[in-house]
Design an enzyme around this catalytic site. Structure first.
Site, PDB file in Angstrom:
ATOM      1  N   THR A 131      -7.468  -4.540 -23.880  1.00  0.00           N
ATOM      2  CA  THR A 131      -7.556  -5.722 -23.018  1.00  0.00           C
ATOM      3  C   THR A 131      -7.809  -5.278 -21.584  1.00  0.00           C
ATOM      4  OG1 THR A 131      -6.068  -6.903 -24.480  1.00  0.00           O
ATOM      5  CG2 THR A 131      -6.324  -7.796 -22.251  1.00  0.00           C
ATOM      6  N   ALA A 176     -10.852   3.913  -8.576  1.00  0.00           N
ATOM      7  CA  ALA A 176     -10.630   2.906  -7.529  1.00  0.00           C
ATOM      8  C   ALA A 176      -9.643   3.384  -6.462  1.00  0.00           C
ATOM      9  CB  ALA A 176     -10.131   1.596  -8.152  1.00  0.00           C
ATOM     10  N   HIS A 177      -8.604   4.125  -6.880  1.00  0.00           N
ATOM     11  CA  HIS A 177      -7.540   4.427  -5.902  1.00  0.00           C
ATOM     12  C   HIS A 177      -7.928   5.499  -4.893  1.00  0.00           C
ATOM     13  CE1 HIS A 177      -5.567   8.288  -7.218  1.00  0.00           C
ATOM     14  NE2 HIS A 177      -6.150   8.004  -8.358  1.00  0.00           N
ATOM     15  N   CYS A 192       3.258  24.114  -7.204  1.00  0.00           N
ATOM     16  CA  CYS A 192       4.511  24.752  -7.578  1.00  0.00           C
ATOM     17  C   CYS A 192       5.067  24.053  -8.804  1.00  0.00           C
ATOM     18  CB  CYS A 192       5.503  24.636  -6.435  1.00  0.00           C
ATOM     19  SG  CYS A 192       7.059  25.460  -6.763  1.00  0.00           S
TER      20      CYS A 192
END
Ligand SMILES: *Cc1c(COP(=O)(O)O)cnc(C)c1O
Length: 396
Positions: free
Chosen positions: A238, A201-202, A327
């Site tokens: 849940t 979703a993000h 890095c």
């Protein structure tokens, strides 16, 4: 100074409309979907609505959609769940050298802990998997092919339909990590012969911490998260109701916006690519220039410049971007993707990824084109690597 966010491949801001849709599920409709009273029914209904929204966007069936905690979890489920289910048939998995670490490191785990064997296919100079290489790698023990839909570093889109059709014909399961692609392309899972697919979703203006795992109807994998009977007994814990609601709205909104956003963003991408190649001597574009590039992706090698330093310089000018090299504790690992397309260590270390999105404007691109060439020129003027490079190519 402007604030210019050019790291949409790393994450996107949550769309305010998506956030509004999510809010009631924190405070008002907070019931546990597994409970019997009507408050819980609201939660259940919200999850099922989101499942329909996701399924509709992919031309899939609602029962083929499973909500997870991330794209990473979906990738883990695909690989581990397939090997554990099909072990008696074989334990060979084929993937590529340019996958996200969610696939690569899970592949390593299959080899080390689960007794699997994994082939990592090479790619061509533009980051594309060759079908001949895939065909040559298949054995009678191959149970799964996992090839990412589009690469997160260089934006190359893979020949998914051809790979899907080949796997279907061979009776081998096909998984694709579509975390980047699903945010920017129309995907029809049936037309592409996809058996399993991961999304997040993000990366598409939804919340962090919610993913989707598409599993074709009738296909049974081992579970990955064990516990209660949620998600028809196939993925315990849940439900993250607000996150799931956000995922459903995000993909629905994305599909509505796509016809306008895609040409707008790819136009800005091309403006950025042309501007950089013109203004910065010996700048090299990584990836492809044809239609098989994500609309929002740019990735350059700027020889004579150290990627990490460049990011700090850009940050001081308000620009958020990314580099291929990671890095970690003093050791610089060049990007595995840039190495796989044949870049030298120097080229890989001087890489700069700028990924565009909804908030990107022409003004911002022009600002970057004003600032970046100056920064690169200044860093190069202090760089022995750049001196060496100029000597090597006979310009000094
Ligand atoms: C971001 C990303 C992932 C991981 O997704 P998360 O939801 O952040 O765990 C996996 N694959 C690709 C190609 C990605 O870009």
């Amino acid at each position: 100074m402007q604030n210019v966010y050019l790291d949409y491949a790393a994450t996107t801001p949550t769309d305010p409309e998506v956030l509004e849709a999510m809010k009631p599920y924190f405070t008002e409709f907070f019931g546990n979907p597994s409970s019997v009273y009507s408050l819980a029914g609201k939660s259940r209904a919200a999850i099922e609505k989101a499942r329909v929204q996701v399924a509709t966007a992919l031309n899939a069936l609602p029962e083929e959609i499973f909500f997870t905690s991330s794209g990473t979890e979906a990738d883990n489920w695909a690989l581990k769940g397939t090997l554990e289910k099909l072990r008696s048939k074989g334990s060979h998995v084929i993937t590529t050298k340019i996958e996200h670490h969610a696939i690569l490191h899970t592949g390593n785990y299959l080899e080390k802990v689960e007794g699997g064997s994994v082939t990592y296919l090479p790619v061509d100079g533009e980051g594309r998997v060759r079908l001949e290489d895939l065909k040559a790698a298949v054995t009678d023990k191959t149970i799964l092919v996992s090839v990412m839909f589009a690469n997160n570093e260089i934006g190359t889109i893979q020949p998914i339909k051809a790979i899907g059709e080949f796997c279907r014909e061979k009776g081998i399961l096909f998984h694709t990590d579509a975390v980047q692609a699903a945010a920017q392309l129309d995907i029809d899972v049936g037309a592409l012969s996809i058996d399993m697919m991961s999304m997040s979703a993000h990366k598409m203006y939804g919340p962090k911490g919610t993913g989707v795992f598409y599993v074709r109807k009738g296909l049974k994998l081992e579970n990955f998260v064990h516990g209660g009977g949620q998600e028809k007994g196939r993925r315990a814990s849940t439900e993250n109701i607000a996150g799931i609601v956000g995922m459903g709205f995000a993909i629905e909104r994305m599909k509505v916006r796509l016809p306008q956003e895609k040409p707008r963003i790819s136009g800005l991408r091309d403006r950025l690519i042309e501007g950089v190649l013109k203004a910065i001597p010996h700048a090299k574009l990584n990836g492809t220039r044809d239609d098989e590039r994500l609309p929002n992706n740019t990735n350059f090698s700027l020889i004579g410049v150290e990627g990490e330093t460049l990011l700090l310089d850009l940050d001081s000018k308000g620009i958020s971007a990314s580099t291929g090299s990671a890095c970690s504790s003093g050791s610089l690992d060049p990007s595995h993707v840039l190495m796989a397309i044949g870049l030298t260590h120097e080229q890989a270390h001087g890489s700069l990824r700028m990924t565009l999105g909804r908030g990107t404007t022409e003004e911002q691109i022009d600002y970057v084109l004003e600032v970046l060439p100056e920064i690169v020129a200044r860093r190069r003027s202090m760089s022995p690597l750049w001196e060496d490079y100029l000597k090597k190519i006979g310009e000094k």
